[in-house]
Design a protein around this motif. Sequence first.
Motif, PDB file in Angstrom:
ATOM      1  N   GLU A 163     -43.562   5.722 -44.035  1.00  0.00           N
ATOM      2  CA  GLU A 163     -42.898   4.472 -42.884  1.00  0.00           C
ATOM      3  C   GLU A 163     -42.103   4.693 -41.622  1.00  0.00           C
ATOM      4  OE1 GLU A 163     -45.116   2.805 -42.122  1.00  0.00           O
ATOM      5  OE2 GLU A 163     -45.784   1.022 -44.363  1.00  0.00           O
ATOM      6  N   THR A 165     -42.441   5.139 -38.651  1.00  0.00           N
ATOM      7  CA  THR A 165     -41.660   4.026 -36.997  1.00  0.00           C
ATOM      8  C   THR A 165     -40.881   2.490 -37.522  1.00  0.00           C
ATOM      9  OG1 THR A 165     -44.022   3.105 -36.517  1.00  0.00           O
ATOM     10  CG2 THR A 165     -43.360   5.733 -35.921  1.00  0.00           C
ATOM     11  N   THR A 166     -41.106   2.296 -39.056  1.00  0.00           N
ATOM     12  CA  THR A 166     -40.583   0.786 -39.441  1.00  0.00           C
ATOM     13  C   THR A 166     -39.001   0.941 -38.390  1.00  0.00           C
ATOM     14  OG1 THR A 166     -42.096   1.409 -41.708  1.00  0.00           O
ATOM     15  CG2 THR A 166     -39.747  -0.427 -41.144  1.00  0.00           C
ATOM     16  N   THR A 195     -48.073   4.810 -43.314  1.00  0.00           N
ATOM     17  CA  THR A 195     -47.507   3.778 -42.544  1.00  0.00           C
ATOM     18  C   THR A 195     -48.066   2.654 -42.369  1.00  0.00           C
ATOM     19  OG1 THR A 195     -47.301   3.424 -40.079  1.00  0.00           O
ATOM     20  CG2 THR A 195     -49.467   5.068 -40.582  1.00  0.00           C
ATOM     21  N   ASP A 197     -48.687   1.358 -39.277  1.00  0.00           N
ATOM     22  CA  ASP A 197     -48.800   0.889 -37.746  1.00  0.00           C
ATOM     23  C   ASP A 197     -49.881   1.708 -37.217  1.00  0.00           C
ATOM     24  OD1 ASP A 197     -47.849   1.437 -34.886  1.00  0.00           O
ATOM     25  OD2 ASP A 197     -46.223   2.091 -35.169  1.00  0.00           O
ATOM     26  N   SER A 200     -49.397   4.138 -34.581  1.00  0.00           N
ATOM     27  CA  SER A 200     -49.096   5.813 -34.750  1.00  0.00           C
ATOM     28  C   SER A 200     -50.127   6.111 -35.028  1.00  0.00           C
ATOM     29  CB  SER A 200     -47.896   5.496 -36.218  1.00  0.00           C
ATOM     30  OG  SER A 200     -46.930   4.920 -34.984  1.00  0.00           O
TER      31      SER A 200
END
Length: 252
Positions: A163, A165-166, A195, A197, A200
């Motif tokens: 993860e 970009t969390t 992820t 996201d 992404s």
Amino acid sequence: MIKIINVKKSFDDQPVLRGVSLHIEKGKTTAIIGGSGCGKSVLLKHMIGLLKPDEGKILINGVNIAELSKQQLNDVRKRMGMVFQSAALFDSLTIGENVSMGLRRHFDYPEEEIERRTIESLELVGLKNVEDKYPSELSGGMKKRVAIARAIITRPKVLLYDEPTTGLDPPRADAINQLIIELNQKLQITSIVVTHDLHSVFRIADKVAMLEGTIRFYGTPMELLECSEPTVRSFLIAARGHELLFNLPNPA
């Protein structure tokens, strides 16, 4: 590069991985997606040898890592890097000390070489003159970059992201996505990104695997949009945040 063959894992008789098979292609970026609790991070921990499967095999360059001794597994891990979800920096250490930790613990380099590699790794992730700062002095996005610098300082062949970009706002998250792309090109590594996201996924991934106990889908991001498997379709409908998903029909 990595072959996962019929891997099963349960915790307290509760099955999490129910016969997962997946082939990670060398030099590509593979995104692993799925709902919360579907086993994404558990699968990642199997790939790096933090967990052993109840059944099945994890092959890295043809070697089943579940059968290796502790020393043999450590030798394999030297060719892998891990970027943890929360960055996992040590608050009491400087940025330079955080980044260089892997070299100091597992390799016998002179101090001058360690310092050179530390500065070089930080520059690769877009950070300069931060070696003497502490994590508390950095923003969330900068901490993520430091975590990536720490993971690449040993020049791994495989880089695993949990993860990445969390907790970041969209501009900073997209900067991390761009960094993942650039590092793959510059360092010629194989990346595996867990992820939730989808922005992404469409930005960075060559291949996508959707996990829900087993692999429900494996293919390119664009093939993901066309997948009619009910679990995959429901996941996409619920995650309309990406512009490519806006035209998906509502579920019946």
